[in-house]
Design an enzyme around this catalytic site. Structure first.
Site, short mmCIF file in Angstrom:
data_model
loop_
_atom_site.label_atom_id
_atom_site.label_comp_id
_atom_site.label_asym_id
_atom_site.label_seq_id
_atom_site.Cartn_x
_atom_site.Cartn_y
_atom_site.Cartn_z
N VAL A 65 0.88 -1.18 0.00
CA VAL A 65 0.00 0.00 0.00
C VAL A 65 0.91 1.22 0.00
O VAL A 65 1.75 1.38 0.88
CB VAL A 65 -0.93 0.05 1.23
CG1 VAL A 65 -1.83 1.29 1.14
CG2 VAL A 65 -1.76 -1.20 1.35
N GLU A 66 0.75 2.09 -1.01
CA GLU A 66 1.53 3.32 -1.07
C GLU A 66 0.78 4.42 -0.32
O GLU A 66 -0.35 4.75 -0.67
CB GLU A 66 1.76 3.73 -2.52
CG GLU A 66 2.64 2.75 -3.28
CD GLU A 66 2.80 3.14 -4.73
OE1 GLU A 66 3.94 3.42 -5.14
OE2 GLU A 66 1.79 3.16 -5.47
N VAL A 67 1.40 4.96 0.71
CA VAL A 67 0.78 6.00 1.53
C VAL A 67 1.37 7.34 1.11
O VAL A 67 2.53 7.64 1.37
CB VAL A 67 1.01 5.75 3.03
CG1 VAL A 67 0.42 6.89 3.86
CG2 VAL A 67 0.39 4.41 3.44
#
Length: 320
Positions: free
Chosen positions: A155-157
């Site tokens: 998951v890219e935050v």
């Protein structure tokens, strides 16, 4: 499933948008014991999500989740205000449309709790664009998954300049508690990082196919039997560090790295015009058109589960 106390503090969760990504997030949240509300204006909302969850169940089971009572904490709510009132986390999966997202987030601001965190699965639109019509955007982040979210760990935050630092840490913790591998994207860029890397590689794949260097299935075989294995194990920088032998990354850059600019100059920049697009579709269908999509998805999931599980075992991690 018994939730750990940390994850329980993020319940209930509202999922906005019940397409493929929204349903996948819903499945993962439910599998982790969270109370989930799904919001969408579709007239067949409940039917569509229920069908998608049934298709996802076998993968969740292979990942070690209990799926017998998967939907016991699931509710459907078409009214946006009711869906988000009291929610701790909102995972938005609406259309990749700037105007839609800006209007939605401005409306959400009137309904959500002061401690709610709003996350977008946007694959290209940055936080600073999405929140332009909001008065207070300090609790908004991008939580960009790699498809499908219930399976792929990343998951890219990403976040804007107004995002509260404590919120960013909460978001990282939330995804970590779900068994994901969140990564902070320190600077806003179009497409974030994974999609940019994928796009760069796919550009050259298209160039090679259109120039009859290789056909689509052979491109896939080359990736699967070389770079796919290598990068799943180590990633590009560590791979090249190891490629430098005892001198590490410095050795690689001083030796093999000198040849890279010559390849860069020869990389293709194909146009995705109507003619080339049709040619690509025909060539891919020629190689894969006889296979059923559901069958291909099940095969993909089985392979990716084994990769995730085996890598986790080697690294001494929990694969769930």
């Amino acid at each position: 499933m018994i939730m750990n106390s940390k994850l329980e503090s993020y319940s209930p969760v509202t999922v906005i948008g019940a397409g493929a990504i929204g349903a996948s997030w819903t499945a993962l949240f439910l599998a982790n014991g969270l109370e989930v509300r799904v919001n969408d204006i579709s007239e067949t909302l409940e039917e569509d999500v229920t069908k998608q969850l049934e298709q996802i169940k076998p993968t969740l089971k292979d990942l070690g989740y209990e799926v017998e009572n998967l939907t016991q904490n699931l509710t459907f709510e078409k009214d946006l205000k009711k869906a988000v009132t009291g929610a701790k986390i909102i995972q938005e999966n609406g259309p990749e449309n700037v105007e839609f997202k800006q209007n939605l987030y401005a409306e959400l601001e009137d309904y959500i709790s002061e401690d709610a965190i709003v996350l977008s699965s946007s694959s290209s639109i940055p936080t600073s664009t999405i929140i332009e019509k909001m008065k207070d955007s300090s609790r908004v982040c991008i939580g960009h998954p790699f498809n499908p979210p219930h399976l792929i760990p990343l998951v890219e935050v990403s976040y804007g300049s107004n995002t509260d630092e404590n919120v960013i840490e909460e978001v990282m913790d939330f995804y970590t508690q779900l068994g994901k591998k969140p990564v902070k994207i320190k600077k806003e860029v179009v497409g974030f990082v994974a999609n940019r890397l994928q796009s760069a590689l796919f550009q050259e794949c298209i160039h090679l196919v259109l120039n009859d260097v290789v056909d689509p299935k052979d491109v896939d075989t080359i990736m699967e039997q070389s770079l796919g294995i290598r990068w799943a194990s180590d990633g590009p920088f560590l791979s090249f560090l190891l490629g430098g032998g005892k001198h590490g990354f410095e050795g690689f850059m001083n030796h093999l790295g000198k040849q890279i600019p010559y390849i860069w100059k020869d990389l293709g920049h194909p146009e995705l015009n109507e003619e080339n697009t049709q040619k690509l579709i025909e060539r891919v269908n020629e190689k894969y058109g006889s296979r059923n999509i559901d069958e291909l998805e099940q095969e993909r999931d089985a392979k990716e589960i084994n990769v995730i599980r085996n890598l986790a075992e080697i690294r001494g991690e929990d694969s769930e």
